[in-house]
Enzyme design. Structure first.
Site: not given
Lengths: 784, 297, 159
Positions: A491, A532, A738, A741
């Site tokens: 990520q 996240s 975040g 996801e």
């Protein structure tokens, strides 16, 4: 030297800084857990697994297997009586009295080669008494179903999960808001639907792998592909009854996680086996087939939605019943149940809501966290109902959403208030980019074109005290080493942390390193790399650590220059004074400090900044009503839209264009944020069109890439757009929240809504395979 | 069952015979314990799954002549058994005279797998889903087989006995597949329906080959072959006969497609249901026939 | 079980090994030679994480026996750049953001490199087709496809 302007300090925040791990990864130098070289003392483990979905273990005979040359140890559940689990301790490391899913570990073998360990499995004889399995969560929740966990009432459980002893319900989360029963009468339109969302699997390209070694003093080292080194240390140490100080987890790069490598699944097995062969590292590498049916899966869902709006299209009431197919053990799945419960209104303001979200034990594979944590499964049905409701009331689906969506200050389903949000901007941008309201002609006479849109929201689902910590240390040459406990799964978190450290401290991005691999002996604590949460939580910790280091440096220099620290700054690795225009590079003082005048000694010394972050404000939710002041830290919201074509001859769907817009607060690295949106869209699209674990009688019928299809390079849309909205999060680093996801959450309903737009059919659930779409069109008379 | 798939191949002896005679002799004398292999893309997978447990794997790839592509303008094309699918696709002779063969090969798996996969291997694996089998059937492919007795030739038409079962005997090694020169004006097409855009196994596959033929009432002869709709690759003879006897119109194409689907006896499996397969056999047959017909005119 | 002595050139270095019959090329690279850049994603020829060049052509090394490589030339991701710092496809994929977890990356690089060798100016469709056997779960492929186009341009400039 020209006087530096306080306003124009260069900073990597918001820049597309190059990935800190890219070069390693493209040269093959990056080390993953199966790449670590252990030498000749390495033993290999294989696991004997239950062939039945539900059975009592009557007898295990390992004698023949033990005498196979090369076999060094065989373990069973007899030696490991401790329960293990994250939110609910409902699992043994190895089964003791019974097996609850096909694949449940019954025995483990360590041998000098993987082949010998595999041969030994065939020689282990297990006698089972087959029991009636529970294969459906609604049935499992009913009093007729056999009890899969008779001791549910005795399991240790956190105080925000509510198991129902004497049933198969391991969590029942409720929302009771307003007066739903009265509200239906006021509705001008009501939609009632049932959706069935199948199990799917994360399918990281790197399978699970863990190597454990127990030395003669009883100290355990675990090398593992992991999203949760500290949680693994915690859970395994507690289950085995040892001190955390005697367990060390070393976690290198992860070849894809998506939640499957969070918490504890197969890692405990190899630790248990290693206790029998002290001094030897023991490696367990799951085959791809084992990955499909014995690793965590995304639990299936049967969802009942009922929602209504007034004549102006204002949502008045929602009633939801969720039956989560939690599988054999739901120590992690129970929180998905909770998270879906407290998010069950979708990103909308709804004054009256009744939700019952049940996590149900079944004899299916084990539920775990998967990208979205219940949100994709829930939004899959909810966002289709929203479309249908809009249609029924005669409103455009986008206008309906704009009217009802959460805005800053909206009241949420849990009774709290929505923080500043850019969701309306996300809707606007997405609708614009997809060309909402226009329709291009189909590309061929046997195709139909459609557009669909869906919204989402999600909060990090975690305990109220999930914390992050970090340290920032300078070397003699002024370069910076940052210690974190969170994991690089792809990520880009190491890159973002380096940007945050550089931006806070005032040094060039290129001079920052992340101390890898994460090693619980040396790295600072991080709850887990899930939810996240790292950019926000670990980012704050890193920022605080960098601030601490900066303060130490400025204090030393201020004292040396007889100035105040407020007049000093660090720019590009140089300490400068806005007042006197003096400057000194960091490398001149980072470790040794500065000499006092007249040879009177030294001041300063090694600079080690420390920082932590843990939200202090998370409240509980009332167990009867699900209402509370602030049960989640924040929400990331967003919208996705797709344009697709349906082939009338085959039912095949082709996604022509996909658009994502998410409010991330602040994009610390915009290209990497967009990359998350693209990757999440495609994974969401893959789950919408291709993926399901085909469960029959408790068996996964398609545990291989041959028959569990995922999106390939040929399936990805030719036009994939990603847009960033930035409405800052009040307590995020530079306002960041975040994105990892969220980009997978609205894809299924966006596609479903587009299919409806194209051919007028809706299916009971994904995957929207060519067959399902074709047969639906056939049954609806759209094709012959 | 894939549930019990092993992490790696279990023990066996790799054998590389120097001559064809040696290979056949070895295979015959070791009976079911020995198995020949080419690219291994089917054999290795089935070994990991536990379906095949040979003690000896006999590598026949390097035997003389098995890697050759030979074209004769009168006799036709002979592909050595070891010629991998990418070489077939890239061959100028195949491009010029047997484009259907290249199209079928191209639909298989992925480029790296096609560097190992072979048409002969695809045929000998005898899966009803075999992607190249339809092209080989419609092009009149003939297998050259060496065994412990004298070499022989077998037409593909009677080669398949059931899923994974062929008329090959112990000791047999298929050394080549031969295709006669296609009739003048031949046009072919392979329509494959998978779950993904590319690279999947077929849920249903339809091969159609048509050419002008004055011996047929309609003026055209069509050959058809269907994948994944029966225990063996299926040739719907009634549909072929219908097209030979009725002038080619959208209606007669529809009828032929219906006959084609009627000939199928598909099953329900993880890839698709019997109901859907029958419908797709019909739809894809219609589509393939229409496309071929368009090009014939 | 039989063992075989093989001579094989790996990343331009000549090696001699003794391998059991049942060892795949993938295991030989990873276990015997500690060349762990080539990854094990499925051992069934489906995911492409184990892709290497065998005599210049990409293959799934989990579907090749080590013993079959006697006399062969193998190139793995560790040897892709050859004498250069980085091969154009490696540069391009870094630049375009086509690397996330990195596990599929070695296989992707080998397949892309091989594509550009046989087709220096591939179309979008040709790139998609060439990479269809290399599964990626992180990127959604868009930046990978773009990287191949960028690498093609880079190569055409230097050629």
């Amino acid at each position: 030297m020209a006087k530096t302007d306080r306003q124009n300090i260069p900073s990597p925040i918001g820049e597309n800084s190059p990935r800190i791990d890219a070069r390693e990864k493209v040269t093959g130098a990056a080390i993953y857990a199966d790449d670590i070289q252990f030498g000749n003392s390495l033993l290999h483990a294989r696991i004997k697994r239950s062939p039945h979905p539900h059975a009592l273990i009557k007898k295990i005979d390992t004698s023949k297997a033990s005498s196979l040359p090369g076999v060094k140890a065989i373990v069973t559940g007899e030696d490991f009586p401790g329960y293990i689990g994250l939110y609910l301790r409902d699992r043994y490391i190895f089964c003791r009295d019974r097996v609850r899913y096909v694949g449940d570990p019954v025995a483990g073998v360590a041998a000098i080669s993987e082949e010998i360990a595999e041969k030994a499995l065939e020689l282990i004889e297990v006698e089972y008494e087959v029991l009636e399995p529970v294969l459906d969560p609604e049935f499992g929740a009913s009093p007729k179903a056999p009890l899969l966990h008779p001791d549910l009432g005795q399991y240790a459980v956190v105080n925000f999960i509510f198991p129902q002893p004497g049933t198969n319900i391991s969590n029942h989360f409720k929302i009771r808001k307003g007066d739903v029963d009265n509200a239906w009468g006021k509705c001008a339109a009501i939609i009632e639907r049932k959706y069935r969302i199948p199990h799917i699997q994360h399918v990281p390209i790197e399978p699970h792998v863990a190597t454990a070694k127990v030395d003669e003093t009883g100290e355990i080292t675990l090398w593992v592909s992991s999203q949760s080194p500290f949680a693994q240390r915690n859970l395994i140490a507690e289950s085995m009854g040892i001190s955390h100080s005697k367990m060390r987890v070393i976690a290198p790069y992860v070849g894809g996680g998506f939640g499957s490598k969070a918490g504890v699944s197969m890692e405990a097995l190899v630790v248990a086996i290693a206790t029998k062969v002290k001094g030897h590292p023991v490696k367990l590498l799951l085959t791809r087939e084992e990955e499909f049916y014995t690793a965590f899966v995304r639990q299936g869902l049967i969802a009942y939605f009922k929602m209504g709006c007034d004549e102006n299209g204002r949502l008045l009431a929602m009633e939801n019943k969720f039956y989560w197919d939690g599988g054999a053990y739901t120590e992690y799945g129970v929180n998905v149940t909770r998270a879906s419960g407290y998010s069950s209104s979708g990103p909308y303001e709804v004054p009256n809501v009744r939700t019952d979200s049940h996590c149900v034990y079944t004899n299916h594979p084990v539920s775990g966290p998967m990208r979205g944590f219940g949100m994709p499964e829930m939004h899959a049905g909810l966002e289709q109902c929203i479309d249908e409701l809009a249609h029924q009331i005669g409103m455009d689906a986008v206008e309906f959403r704009k009217l009802n969506c959460l805005k800053t200050g909206s009241t949420l389903v849990t009774g709290s208030k929505m923080h500043a949000t850019g969701l309306p901007d996300c809707i606007k941008k997405t609708a614009e980019a997809i060309g909402w309201g226009t329709k291009a002609p189909p590309s061929a006479p046997n195709k139909r074109r459609g557009k669909g849109l869906a919204l989402m929201w999600k909060a990090p689902a975690m305990p109220p005290n999930a914390g992050s910590s970090a340290w920032v240390e300078l070397a003699e040459d002024g370069t910076v080493n940052v210690g974190v406990g969170g994991q690089e799964l792809g990520q880009g978190v190491f890159t973002v942390m380096a940007q945050i450290a550089a931006g806070t401290l005032g040094v060039p991005y290129e001079s920052v390193r992340i101390a890898t691999p994460v090693d619980t002996r040396y790295s600072p604590y991080e709850w887990q790399t899930v939810a996240s949460r790292l950019t926000w939580s670990m980012g704050n910790a890193v920022s605080n650590a960098a601030k601490d280091a900066k303060r130490q440096i400025l204090d030393t220099v201020a004292e040396a220059w007889e100035e105040t620290p407020e007049d000093l700054d660090i720019v590009n690795g140089v300490v400068i004074s806005y007042k006197s225009e003096k400057e000194i590079p960091l490398k001149s003082l980072a470790v040794y400090g500065l000499p006092k005048p007249d040879d009177q000694g030294w001041r300063g010394g090694p600079v080690v900044g420390r920082g932590k972050f843990m939200p202090a404000y998370v409240t509980g939710l009332d167990p009867e009503t699900g209402q509370g002041e602030r049960a989640v830290v924040h929400y990331t919201t967003g919208a996705q839209a797709v344009e697709l074509e349906v082939d009338l001859d085959t039912g095949r769907i082709e996604i022509i264009k996909g658009v994502s817009t998410f409010d991330v607060g602040k994009a610390i690295n915009p290209e990497m944020v967009k990359a998350q949106m693209e990757g999440g869209f495609v994974q969401g699209m893959s789950s919408a069109l291709f993926e399901s674990l085909q469960l029959k009688d408790g068996f996964v019928r398609n545990p291989s890439f041959v028959d569990y299809r995922i999106a390939t390079s040929a399936d990805t849309p030719r036009d994939l757009q990603a847009y960033i909205v930035e409405v800052p999060q009040d307590d995020g680093p530079w306002g960041a929240r975040g994105i990892g996801e969220h980009s997978m959450v609205p894809t299924i309903p966006a596609i479903a809504n587009a299919i409806y737009d194209a051919v007028g059919v809706r299916l009971e659930g994904p995957p929207f395979t060519a067959e399902k779409v074709y047969l639906a069109m056939l049954d609806a008379g759209i094709v012959k | 069952m894939a549930i019990n798939t092993h992490p790696s191949l279990f023990e066996f002896d790799y054998v590389q015979p120097a001559t064809l005679a040696e290979a056949c002799e070895f295979l015959a004398s070791h009976a079911v314990e020995a198995r020949p292999f080419l690219g291994g893309t089917d054999v290795f997978v089935r070994m990991r799954d536990g379906f095949l447990t040979p003690q000896f794997l006999v590598d026949v790839k390097k035997l003389k002549g098995l890697d050759d592509i030979h074209f004769d303008p009168k006799a036709g094309l002979t592909l050595g058994a070891a010629v991998n699918m990418n070489r077939v696709i890239a061959s100028p002779e195949v491009k010029a005279h047997y484009p259907l063969l290249a199209e079928a090969c191209r639909s298989v798996a992925s480029y790296p797998l096609r560097n190992r996969a072979t048409i002969v291997g695809n045929i000998c694996n005898a899966s009803p889903a075999g992607d190249t089998i339809g092209a080989c059937l419609t092009l009149g492919g003939i297998l050259h087989i060496h065994g412990i007795h004298s070499p022989r030739q077998e037409s593909l038409a009677s080669f398949f006995l059931g899923p994974g079962k062929t008329i090959l005997k112990l000791g047999d090694v298929v050394t080549a597949i031969h295709f006669p020169i296609p009739p003048k004006g031949s046009v072919g097409m392979y329509l494959k329906l998978g779950r993904n855009q590319l690279s999947d196994l077929s849920i249903v596959g339809v091969t159609a080959l048509g050419h002008p033929d004055s011996n047929c009432k309609s003026g055209y002869r069509f050959r058809l072959a269907l994948a994944s709709v029966a225990p063996v690759p299926l040739v719907p003879t009634e549909a072929e006969a219908y097209l030979a006897n009725h002038s080619i119109t959208p209606e007669s194409v529809s009828e032929a497609a219906r006959l084609s689907a009627d000939a199928c006896s598909p099953i329900d499996d993880v890839r698709g249901s019997a109901r859907y397969r029958k419908l797709m056999a019909r739809n894809l047959s219609a589509k393939a026939l229409s496309e071929v017909w368009k090009k014939l005119n | 079980m039989a063992f075989h002595k093989i001579n094989v050139t790996i990343n331009n270095e000549l090696d001699q090994l003794i391998v059991p019959s049942n060892m795949t090329l993938m295991h030989m690279l990873r276990e015997s030679l500690a060349l762990t850049g080539t990854k094990n994603g499925c051992s069934a020829g489906e995911c492409g994480a184990c892709t290497v060049l065998l005599n210049g052509e990409p293959v799934n090394s989990c579907m090749v026996l080590a013993v079959e490589c006697d006399g062969a030339k193998i190139v793995t991701v560790e040897g892709l750049a050859g004498k250069k710092q980085l091969d154009p496809i490696q540069e391009a994929i870094v630049q375009e953001g086509g690397v996330q977890c990195g596990f599929c990356t070695p296989g992707i690089l080998i397949s892309s490199h091989a594509l550009l060798k046989r087709n220096p100016n591939p179309s979008e469709d040709e790139i998609r087709e060439a990479l269809v056997g290399n599964l990626c779960r992180c990127t959604g492929y868009v930046r990978i496809i773009e990287s191949v186009k960028v690498a093609a341009r880079m190569q055409s400039v230097t050629d």
